[in-house]
Scaffold this motif. Structure first.
Motif, PDB file in Angstrom:
ATOM      1  N   LEU A 297      68.815  87.415   7.931  1.00  0.00           N
ATOM      2  CA  LEU A 297      67.985  86.821   6.960  1.00  0.00           C
ATOM      3  C   LEU A 297      67.706  85.317   7.446  1.00  0.00           C
ATOM      4  N   ALA A 298      68.637  84.577   7.891  1.00  0.00           N
ATOM      5  CA  ALA A 298      68.409  83.332   8.479  1.00  0.00           C
ATOM      6  C   ALA A 298      67.084  83.230   9.765  1.00  0.00           C
ATOM      7  N   ARG A 299      67.500  84.328  10.397  1.00  0.00           N
ATOM      8  CA  ARG A 299      66.481  84.465  11.759  1.00  0.00           C
ATOM      9  C   ARG A 299      64.953  84.823  11.039  1.00  0.00           C
ATOM     10  N   TRP A 300      64.834  85.601  10.045  1.00  0.00           N
ATOM     11  CA  TRP A 300      63.524  85.993   9.511  1.00  0.00           C
ATOM     12  C   TRP A 300      62.980  84.804   8.570  1.00  0.00           C
ATOM     13  N   GLN A 301      63.802  83.912   8.351  1.00  0.00           N
ATOM     14  CA  GLN A 301      63.307  82.654   7.519  1.00  0.00           C
ATOM     15  C   GLN A 301      63.037  81.510   8.359  1.00  0.00           C
ATOM     16  N   GLU A 302      63.188  81.705   9.884  1.00  0.00           N
ATOM     17  CA  GLU A 302      62.904  80.377  10.785  1.00  0.00           C
ATOM     18  C   GLU A 302      61.495  79.949  10.214  1.00  0.00           C
ATOM     19  N   PRO A 303      61.301  78.496  10.463  1.00  0.00           N
ATOM     20  CA  PRO A 303      60.232  77.906  10.082  1.00  0.00           C
ATOM     21  C   PRO A 303      58.791  78.203  10.662  1.00  0.00           C
ATOM     22  N   HIS A 304      58.979  78.522  12.060  1.00  0.00           N
ATOM     23  CA  HIS A 304      57.617  78.841  12.775  1.00  0.00           C
ATOM     24  C   HIS A 304      57.155  80.124  12.348  1.00  0.00           C
ATOM     25  N   ARG A 305      57.772  80.903  11.629  1.00  0.00           N
ATOM     26  CA  ARG A 305      57.393  82.379  11.369  1.00  0.00           C
ATOM     27  C   ARG A 305      56.284  82.282   9.961  1.00  0.00           C
ATOM     28  N   ARG A 306      55.210  82.787  10.151  1.00  0.00           N
ATOM     29  CA  ARG A 306      54.104  82.863   9.359  1.00  0.00           C
ATOM     30  C   ARG A 306      53.763  84.319   8.884  1.00  0.00           C
ATOM     31  N   TYR A 307      53.800  84.983   9.815  1.00  0.00           N
ATOM     32  CA  TYR A 307      53.556  86.478   9.789  1.00  0.00           C
ATOM     33  C   TYR A 307      54.943  87.207   9.794  1.00  0.00           C
TER      34      TYR A 307
ATOM     35  N   ALA B 158      48.679  81.349  13.039  1.00  0.00           N
ATOM     36  CA  ALA B 158      49.279  80.433  12.866  1.00  0.00           C
ATOM     37  C   ALA B 158      50.729  80.298  13.782  1.00  0.00           C
ATOM     38  N   GLU B 159      51.162  81.264  14.220  1.00  0.00           N
ATOM     39  CA  GLU B 159      52.383  81.638  14.842  1.00  0.00           C
ATOM     40  C   GLU B 159      52.237  81.142  16.384  1.00  0.00           C
ATOM     41  N   LEU B 160      51.055  80.940  16.785  1.00  0.00           N
ATOM     42  CA  LEU B 160      50.580  80.520  17.993  1.00  0.00           C
ATOM     43  C   LEU B 160      49.594  79.400  18.450  1.00  0.00           C
ATOM     44  N   PRO B 161      50.356  78.220  17.596  1.00  0.00           N
ATOM     45  CA  PRO B 161      49.505  76.785  17.796  1.00  0.00           C
ATOM     46  C   PRO B 161      49.176  76.369  18.993  1.00  0.00           C
ATOM     47  N   GLY B 162      49.971  76.831  20.093  1.00  0.00           N
ATOM     48  CA  GLY B 162      49.683  76.091  21.411  1.00  0.00           C
ATOM     49  C   GLY B 162      48.541  77.251  22.040  1.00  0.00           C
TER      50      GLY B 162
ATOM     51  N   ASP C  98      41.624  78.925  20.957  1.00  0.00           N
ATOM     52  CA  ASP C  98      40.883  79.631  20.209  1.00  0.00           C
ATOM     53  C   ASP C  98      40.330  80.929  21.318  1.00  0.00           C
ATOM     54  N   ALA C  99      40.105  80.761  22.522  1.00  0.00           N
ATOM     55  CA  ALA C  99      39.476  81.651  23.515  1.00  0.00           C
ATOM     56  C   ALA C  99      40.678  82.597  23.946  1.00  0.00           C
ATOM     57  N   GLY C 100      41.941  81.898  24.119  1.00  0.00           N
ATOM     58  CA  GLY C 100      42.854  82.619  24.251  1.00  0.00           C
ATOM     59  C   GLY C 100      43.476  83.585  23.032  1.00  0.00           C
ATOM     60  N   TRP C 101      43.490  83.158  21.919  1.00  0.00           N
ATOM     61  CA  TRP C 101      43.516  84.093  20.821  1.00  0.00           C
ATOM     62  C   TRP C 101      42.614  84.962  20.877  1.00  0.00           C
ATOM     63  N   ARG C 102      41.564  84.898  20.967  1.00  0.00           N
ATOM     64  CA  ARG C 102      40.449  85.838  20.812  1.00  0.00           C
ATOM     65  C   ARG C 102      40.704  86.960  21.996  1.00  0.00           C
ATOM     66  N   GLU C 103      40.856  86.468  23.318  1.00  0.00           N
ATOM     67  CA  GLU C 103      41.271  87.288  24.439  1.00  0.00           C
ATOM     68  C   GLU C 103      42.480  88.332  23.922  1.00  0.00           C
ATOM     69  N   ARG C 104      43.465  87.750  23.557  1.00  0.00           N
ATOM     70  CA  ARG C 104      44.823  88.447  22.971  1.00  0.00           C
ATOM     71  C   ARG C 104      44.322  89.472  22.034  1.00  0.00           C
ATOM     72  N   ARG C 105      43.788  88.945  21.093  1.00  0.00           N
ATOM     73  CA  ARG C 105      43.471  89.977  20.110  1.00  0.00           C
ATOM     74  C   ARG C 105      42.407  91.164  20.445  1.00  0.00           C
ATOM     75  N   GLN C 106      41.603  90.847  21.243  1.00  0.00           N
ATOM     76  CA  GLN C 106      40.537  91.757  21.762  1.00  0.00           C
ATOM     77  C   GLN C 106      41.354  92.819  22.679  1.00  0.00           C
ATOM     78  N   ALA C 107      42.381  92.412  23.347  1.00  0.00           N
ATOM     79  CA  ALA C 107      43.011  93.307  24.162  1.00  0.00           C
ATOM     80  C   ALA C 107      44.026  94.178  23.527  1.00  0.00           C
TER      81      ALA C 107
END
Length: 190
Positions: A16-26, A136-140, A143-152
């Motif tokens: 549960l501590a792992r699942w509650q880490e602050p960087h987790r949004r989804y 939100a879990e991928l702040p680094g 936007d182009a990288g996000w779109r490419e990742r989601r398209q794939a």
């Protein structure tokens, strides 16, 4: 409410501590609780539920590294409490979440995979909210990288004959999941 009753004493707090880490949004407690509820609906047994608890024990958005590390966490935490065969099965089920493509006869793997993917078949507004949380879990990531990742990702899912491995999953979520993925691909931004 997160269901902890299937876990050996002391293991729930660590996970549960792992699942509650602050960087987790989804990939946080809501994803855990929702997946456990889906496993219950699919008739999942205790080892499947334990595997689901463990499947994102490590989450850095790096697959399959995260799943491999999560399986090792599961092995370390569960070895004092379960038989070696049970530990091996939990670890195997964790690793099913790398591809979400269990063998046709792998009913346990099918249920774990579907529990993890069921969010693809939610109504559009909930699907979009999940996308925002994943983003939100991928702040680094640009936007182009996000779109490419989601398209794939969407292309991989849409190329499958079935997104979901169980008959129940196909009946409940398949059509909506395909619609959501196609709608996401068609949009210029999400």
């Amino acid at each position: 409410m997160v269901r902890q009753e299937v876990l050996p004493a002391g293991v729930a707090a660590e996970l549960l501590a792992r699942w509650q880490e602050p960087h987790r949004r989804y990939h946080g407690v809501t994803h855990l609780d929702d997946g456990l509820a889906v496993l219950e609906q699919l008739g999942g047994g205790d080892l499947e539920k334990i595997a689901y608890w463990c499947h994102d024990a490590v989450h850095t958005n790096s697959s399959p590294t995260d799943e491999l590390a999560s399986a090792e966490v599961a092995r370390a935490l569960l070895a004092p409490h379960l038989t070696p065969g049970e530990v091996d099965e939990v670890c195997r089920l964790v690793l099913v979440t790398v591809s979400h493509l269990p063998a046709p006869e792998d009913e346990r793997g099918a249920r774990v995979a579907d529990a993890d993917l069921h969010g693809l078949g939610l109504p559009w507004d909930a699907y979009v909210a999940n996308l925002a949380a994943i983003r939100a879990e991928l702040p680094g990531l640009s936007d182009a990288g996000w779109r490419e990742r989601r398209q794939a990702f969407a292309a991989r899912m849409l190329q499958r004959p079935h997104i979901f491995a169980t008959e129940v999953g196909r009946q409940r979520w398949e059509v909506t999941a395909r619609d959501n993925l196609e709608r996401e691909v068609a949009r210029e931004s999400l």
